[in-house]
Design a protein around this motif. Structure first.
Motif, short mmCIF file in Angstrom:
data_model
loop_
_atom_site.label_atom_id
_atom_site.label_comp_id
_atom_site.label_asym_id
_atom_site.label_seq_id
_atom_site.Cartn_x
_atom_site.Cartn_y
_atom_site.Cartn_z
N GLY A 61 9.56 -0.34 -11.06
CA GLY A 61 9.22 -1.35 -11.83
C GLY A 61 8.74 -0.74 -13.26
O GLY A 61 8.86 -1.60 -14.18
N ALA A 62 8.20 0.27 -13.38
CA ALA A 62 7.31 0.78 -14.55
C ALA A 62 8.37 1.17 -15.25
O ALA A 62 9.16 2.26 -15.09
CB ALA A 62 6.29 1.85 -14.39
N ALA A 63 8.84 0.50 -16.30
CA ALA A 63 10.06 0.80 -17.36
C ALA A 63 9.44 1.77 -18.39
O ALA A 63 8.49 1.52 -18.83
CB ALA A 63 10.66 -0.50 -17.80
N THR A 77 -2.66 1.73 -3.20
CA THR A 77 -1.59 2.59 -3.54
C THR A 77 -1.35 2.39 -4.89
O THR A 77 -1.31 1.55 -5.70
CB THR A 77 -0.59 2.67 -2.76
N ALA A 78 -0.62 3.80 -5.56
CA ALA A 78 -0.43 3.59 -7.03
C ALA A 78 0.81 2.98 -7.18
O ALA A 78 1.57 2.47 -6.02
CB ALA A 78 0.08 5.15 -7.26
N PRO A 79 1.10 2.19 -8.36
CA PRO A 79 2.24 1.43 -8.60
C PRO A 79 3.52 1.86 -8.13
O PRO A 79 3.55 3.26 -8.49
CB PRO A 79 2.11 1.23 -10.08
N ALA A 80 4.27 1.33 -7.49
CA ALA A 80 5.53 1.79 -7.07
C ALA A 80 6.35 2.13 -8.47
O ALA A 80 6.29 1.40 -9.32
CB ALA A 80 6.36 0.86 -6.38
N GLY A 126 -2.43 -7.80 0.76
CA GLY A 126 -1.29 -7.12 0.99
C GLY A 126 -1.60 -5.95 1.42
O GLY A 126 -2.72 -5.25 1.14
N GLU A 142 -0.78 -2.77 1.00
CA GLU A 142 -0.65 -1.39 0.04
C GLU A 142 -1.48 -1.39 -0.69
O GLU A 142 -1.53 -0.69 -1.64
CB GLU A 142 0.56 -1.27 -0.22
N HIS A 143 -2.49 -2.34 -0.74
CA HIS A 143 -3.66 -2.28 -1.84
C HIS A 143 -4.23 -0.99 -2.09
O HIS A 143 -4.73 -0.29 -1.21
CB HIS A 143 -4.68 -3.52 -1.63
#
Lengths: 389, 262, 298, 281
Positions: free
Chosen positions: D279-281, D273-276, D268, D270-271
């Motif tokens: 999603g991170a709750a 890159t930092a987690p967008a 993919g 954007e491998h």
């Protein structure tokens, strides 16, 4: 090697029909029992009534037909509901070649042939019956082999109805519906199977002679079927049945093998039809209907799909079913409800049909491997005895 | 919270596919489940949705719970009603039906708020809104995937299970799908995301699980997984150090000798 | 008899075939089972019409209504008791099992009938004919066409607009998808059998248009819906309709002209015409006229 | 008893490095969806040719085109100089192309031996009548081919399960039996569709060794479709990467591993890159 009966030392014997001594013993035992049954009138302590003897003969001939159906349906996975048609073809071919001609005085003193018949020997009409049926199979096969699954089932249903029509309408050959025509005679090189007489100094009744004839023919055809099942042809058929696309990529031509199965199956049906109805003595077009096809399907389902012994068990089961129903009808408690005429709650013929239906349904739901499966389970149980469960 | 505890699944009574796995999807979170082909990811989702029996599978151990209540004995339709909905692998839109009919099917268990949910889905996927009467089979791959997700959303689920939503899609579309997953989650739906595309899955999720031949082998925050050497090698397909791992071409001789001797 | 007359009779026959054929197709589409039990269900449902309309002397329409309810219930029971255990078994086994069912039900139903055919009641005036020149129009035939068309439209609306209809269509295309969207596939199966049973019952009213009667032997007539379904392609309702027309008209034309033109093929040749048409069609198209070709995946 | 080597029971591939399969510009689509889009490659004898790509990239479709299950709309496929397009699958098998399947396509109701004997179908030279009579030729042929099959059984270490029904075997063994069945066909070209999918490390190693040995002992051409990258990179001579039915790269394993297009297709875009945030709750 006799000392270590379980051991096989070459691939040929490993691929043998009877892989173990137990199997061989069983087979011999079965033959002994069969001979005993055949001798039922004169040898044993129990005397079979002539109608039981005839039923045994019917069951043996039906076994040949069931074997045929098992080749196409059990082995090849091609659902044929058209077995009645091929049985009928065999029966009529035999009757025409082996039956007597019927004539009547026509106008101007010319004798007119009402029903054709050539009175030929069994050595001719028997193979001919098989070959004619096989040829018919060959003609139908191009349509049939293109079809898959249920479509084939339907085409074969159609075959039965077309067959019935032909048997009704080709009157000079078949005698038409209702009255019908006389059948072939069980007569080979002057030897008559259809009347009692001395054989090797032993008096055998008509039924006994027919019984041994049937037994020998069934042995031969059963052996042939068994050989077929364990050959490359049998494996190819089973492969087509289970996964046709994969089979094709193993190098198995689908159409050719379906055709082979169809032709061999029809051949068996032709032989069985010829022999069976020659015992019946009278051929009418109505006999070869859809119900007859279903009877044969019931035989292999109840007996066991894709096995030789299953075909035989199923044929015996279905052949003796009317006898069982008759017996049921004679039981004191049931006699009032089950009658021979339509006046009662249910007549024997109806009960028989319901039982057919229920047996088919029941075996499919509860024991898909049929009587053969039950037998295997019983055998495995005793194999482990006394450690079973 | 949607949770699996020590779940074991057997197919055809003999093939053990899940060997006691546990995972948790907290309310409103995105959780990724990664693993190679045949590791048992799809089976995990099937076990949650209660459709194992279609493939002749059975849950032989463990439990699936929704807010502490067991749901593993419930019928598939009950589970949907309780708020767990799934978009199957391979899109599986009903190709002969229209877009709208596909969505209406999604609302089978939740018909009363059909209009409301339909608006929500059309809001997420404006592409679909433009062609409600279009035959689904003629949609492009990406649109079909959107329809499949939209259909699963029509029951207004609390948890959405997505099985390989990026499968066979162009990288650009994968990104679009990723953004949509984020948006769905923002609107309050928990997501369990099963993916081959580990890169995509780990960038949206907060937590990740890695499944290998039926066993959970890793269970970490996604950011950590992204940095993990093994994950980079096995799931992102990067040879890292290389040499310390036995090569398949070399391993054979050793094994072979062992075999002859035994 | 004129060509027009033969055509009219053919269309009426097609109406009856299409009622029976739709039952086959609905069951096939929903559970990939070919039901050989349709003829038996026709006799069974028809008998209740006979019973309530003539023996109990209820109003004919009321009798039909009761019979339809009984037929639907019968369909549900059969599905639940016999078909449900067979889910997942090979199609072959299930098809054969419906033959077993057919035999059993037929004998069971046949036991209700007398030796002589029984009238199904006669709201349209038995043997009421209208003459248009040489054209004779039998009321019962007209009724058959009207009922078939109405039922068809009703079914189309059901499948298109109702929630359950949509669910049934979805299950027909992809059972797993239906299941995952919360459709009870078991309910879909049950409703299919109920519908098929009802359709067969309606067909029983018209299977003998000239006599308006029913007898156990009529199952042979009902069985001809099988070639119709096969010609159309097992999974196509539209195909079943086209095939019903094709077969109905072919049969009527043969019945009208064959005895003069080709007497040598025998009496009642028209009765095997559907099977002949089936052979020809399958020779050219192994999946029927509109049947879906199975896509193989390995 | 001396262990049999595979080449003692099966024919070898002949001179090394000869082209046996040529796939040229093959296009295949289903109802407008492109499954294979302009694929060309060549496979030589004694070559292990790997095809990689994400799911749905069209790898299995290429196998199906070569096997004759699908007929491509455009392009040509030639095997040992012979055009394969329009040839029936059973004939193609007869020419010497064998394959295994992604989702095991064994015959579950048959024993392992019978499954392998099915692979010998085209090598069993006797007709239906001989089969029925089972004298002379039929019997001899069965025994002769059984010897070949036993050789393969030994090679694959299947002795303990020879007479077991395939349906009773664990998944890993079934995969091995399927390889055996393909070998039994004595192919010149062997196509393996995800042979180690779903296997554990030990089973994977076993399978890798078998593939390796087949290739060195028989010298036939092998096409391998596989997701297990490590095995592909270790074993293959040539790797061919596909994405959405389109070829993106072909080359040696190390070339492929460093190809930016290939990396992108797997990772993919954007491998790294930092987690967008969302999603991170």
């Amino acid at each position: 090697m006799r000392l270590r009966p379980g051991l096989v030392t070459d691939y040929r014997s490993d691929a043998g029909i009877f892989k173990s001594v137990t199997q061989r013993v069983w087979f011999v035992l079965l033959i002994v029992v069969a001979v005993y049954l055949g001798g039922g009138g004169s040898l044993g302590p129990v005397k079979f009534s002539p109608d039981i003897m005839i039923l045994l003969v019917y069951a043996l001939f039906a076994s040949i037909g069931a074997l045929g159906l098992n080749i196409i349906t059990g082995m090849g996975g091609q659902i044929s509901l058209g077995h009645a048609f091929f049985l009928g073809l065999g029966a009529y071919t035999a009757a025409i070649l082996g039956g007597v001609e019927q004539t009547r005085a026509g106008a101007g003193g010319v004798t007119e042939v009402v029903i054709r018949g050539y009175g030929l020997d069994m050595l001719i009409w028997l193979p001919a019956a098989g070959i004619v049926a096989a040829l018919a199979g060959l003609i139908v096969a191009p349509v049939a082999t293109r079809l898959r699954g249920l479509y084939l089932a339907f085409v074969t249903v159609g075959l039965v109805f077309l067959g019935e029509h032909i048997f009704r309408e080709a009157k000079t050959l078949t005698g038409g519906a209702g009255n019908g025509r006389p059948t072939a005679e069980h007569r080979m090189l002057g030897f008559r199977f259809d009347e009692g007489g001395e054989v090797f100094g032993l008096y055998l009744s008509k039924a006994q002679k027919l019984f041994f004839l049937a037994l020998i023919l069934l042995l031969v055809m059963g052996l042939a079927a068994k050989n077929l099942f364990r050959s490359r042809v049998g494996r190819a058929l089973a492969a087509i049945r289970d996964r046709d696309i994969a089979a094709e990529m193993m190098g198995i031509p689908l159409a050719r093998y379906k055709l082979i199965a169809f032709v061999i199956s029809s051949f068996y049906a032709g032989i069985a039809g010829a022999l069976f109805w020659a015992v019946v003595g009278r051929l009418t077009a109505e006999g070869f209907n859809f119900l007859l096809s279903i009877k044969y399907v019931a035989m292999i389902l109840i007996g066991g799909v894709a096995t030789v012994s299953g075909s035989i068990m199923g044929a015996f089961f279905i052949t003796f079913l009317p006898k069982v129903v008759e017996w049921l009808a004679s039981l004191p408690g049931l006699a009032d409800y089950i009658t021979k005429d339509p006046s009662g709650m249910i007549n024997t013929f109806q009960l028989e049909q319901i039982l057919f239906g229920l047996f088919i349904v029941g075996f499919l739901i509860l024991e898909p491997m049929g009587l053969y499966g039950i037998w295997i389970r019983v055998r495995n149980y005793w194999k482990g005895w006394p450690f079973s469960y | 919270m949607l949770a699996l505890k020590n779940v074991e699944v057997v197919y055809h009574d003999v093939i053990l596919v899940l060997r006691g796995i546990s995972l948790q999807v907290p309310d409103g979170a995105i959780v990724a489940l990664l693993g190679a082909n045949g590791a048992g990811k799809t089976t995990t989702l099937r076990a949650i949705s209660g459709i194992l029996d279609v493939q002749n599978g059975k849950m032989t151990k463990g439990e699936v719970t929704l807010d502490g209540q067991r749901i593993d004995h419930l019928s598939a339709s009950k589970i949907v009603k309780l708020g767990v909905s799934q978009a199957l692998e391979g899109r599986r839109v009903l190709a002969e039906l229209t877009v709208e009919e596909n969505l209406r099917l999604g609302a089978h268990t939740n018909r009363r708020r059909l209009g409301e949910n339909m608006d929500r889905v059309y809001g997420l996927f404006p592409d679909l809104k433009q062609r409600p009467k279009f035959i689904a089979g003629y949609l492009s791959g990406g649109q079909q995937q959107m329809l499949a997700i939209g259909r699963a959303l029509m029951s207004a689920p609390r948890y959405l299970l997505l099985d390989e939503p990026s499968l066979g899609l162009a990288p650009m579309l994968v990104q679009e799908i990723r953004d949509i997953i984020v948006e769905i989650n923002r609107q309050g739906t928990g997501v369990l995301l099963v993916e081959q595309n580990a890169g995509m899955a780990l960038t949206v999720s907060s937590h990740g699980y890695i499944l290998e031949t039926g066993k959970m082998v890793m269970d970490k925050a996604s950011a950590e997984l992204l940095k993990d050497e093994d994950v980079r090698e096995f799931y992102l397909g990067l040879h890292s150090g290389g040499d310390q791992i036995r090569s398949f071409a070399e391993v054979k001789q050793y094994r072979r000798k062992k075999r002859w001797l035994s | 008899m004129s060509l027009l007359q033969a055509l009219l009779n053919g269309i009426a026959l097609a109406a009856v075939y299409s009622l029976l054929a739709m039952g086959f197709v609905i069951i096939y589409k929903s559970m990939q089972v070919l039901s050989f039990a349709q003829p038996a269900l026709m006799l069974f449902g028809g008998w209740w019409v006979v019973y309530f309309a003539t023996t109990v002397s209820l109003n004919f329409y009321l009798a039909v209504l009761i019979a339809v309810v009984i037929a639907a219930a019968t369909g549900l029971v059969i599905e639940r008791v016999f078909l449900r255990p067979m889910v997942g078994k090979p199609v072959f086994a299930v098809a054969i099992m419906t033959i077993g069912l057919d035999l059993s039900i037929r004998v069971f139903a046949g036991n209700f009938y007398d030796v002589s055919p029984r009238s199904t009641g006669d709201p349209w005036g038995l043997n009421t004919f209208v003459f248009f020149g040489r054209l004779v129009i039998n009321h019962r035939r007209v009724a058959a066409i009207v009922v078939a068309v109405a039922v068809l439209l009703g079914l189309l609306a059901f499948f298109r607009y109702s929630r359950m209809g949509l669910a049934m269509r979805a299950a027909a295309f992809d059972q797993e998808v239906a299941l995952i969207q919360g459709v009870s596939v078991a309910a879909v199966f049950a409703i299919s059998w109920a519908l098929a049973s009802v359709l067969a019952t309606l067909a029983s009213l018209f299977i003998n248009p000239d006599l308006g009667s029913l007898a156990p032997t009529n199952y042979v007539l009902a069985l001809k819906a099988l070639p119709v379904v096969v010609i159309g392609g097992l999974d196509s309702i539209g195909g079943a309709l086209v095939a019903a027309l094709l077969v109905g008209i072919a049969e009527a034309l043969t019945g009208t002209y064959q005895s003069h033109l080709t007497p040598y093929v025998g009496q009642n040749f028209s009765q095997v015409v559907p099977y002949l048409v089936m052979f020809v069609v399958l020779l050219v198209r192994p999946y029927g006229l509109f049947g879906t070709r199975e896509v193989e995946r390995v | 008893m001396r262990a049999l080597r595979l080449h003692e029971v099966l024919p070898a591939g002949g001179e090394s490095g000869r082209v046996i399969l040529e796939v040229e510009d093959v296009h295949l689509s289903f109802a407008g969806v492109k499954a294979v889009d302009g694929v060309s490659f060549r496979v030589h004898t004694n070559e292990l040719f790997a095809i990689i790509g994400p799911n749905g990239a069209g790898k299995t479709s290429i196998f199906n085109c070569i096997s004759g299950v699908y007929r491509p709309q455009q392009g040509s496929i030639r095997f040992q100089g012979r055009d394969l397009l329009g040839v029936r699958p059973d004939r193609i098998a007869g020419l010497g192309i064998a394959r295994t399947f992604q989702n095991i396509e064994l015959f579950p109701q048959m024993t392992v031996l019978d499954n392998l004997m099915l692979g010998r179908h085209q090598h069993l030279n006797y007709g239906t009548l001989a089969a029925i009579a089972r004298v002379g030729k039929a019997s001899r042929e069965e025994a002769r081919n059984r010897e070949v099959v036993e050789g393969i059984v030994e090679f694959l270490g299947l002795q303990p399960v020879r007479k077991s029904y395939v349906s009773m075997l664990p998944y890993g063994l079934q995969k091995r039996v399927e390889l055996g069945r393909a070998l039994a066909m004595a192919p010149q070209l062997l196509m393996l569709d995800e042979p180690v999918a779903g296997m554990n490390l030990e089973e994977t190693e076993d399978m890798a060794r078998f593939i390796h040995d087949i290739r060195w002992e028989l010298g036939i051409g092998i096409i391998l479709v596989e997701h297990e990258m490590r095995m592909v990179m270790d074993l293959a001579d040539t790797v061919f990467a596909l994405d959405f039915g389109r070829p993106i790269a072909v080359g040696t394993p190390s070339e492929i591993q460093n190809n930016p297009d290939v990396i992108r297709a797997y990772l993919g875009e954007e491998h790294g890159t930092a987690p967008a945030g969302g999603g991170a709750a």
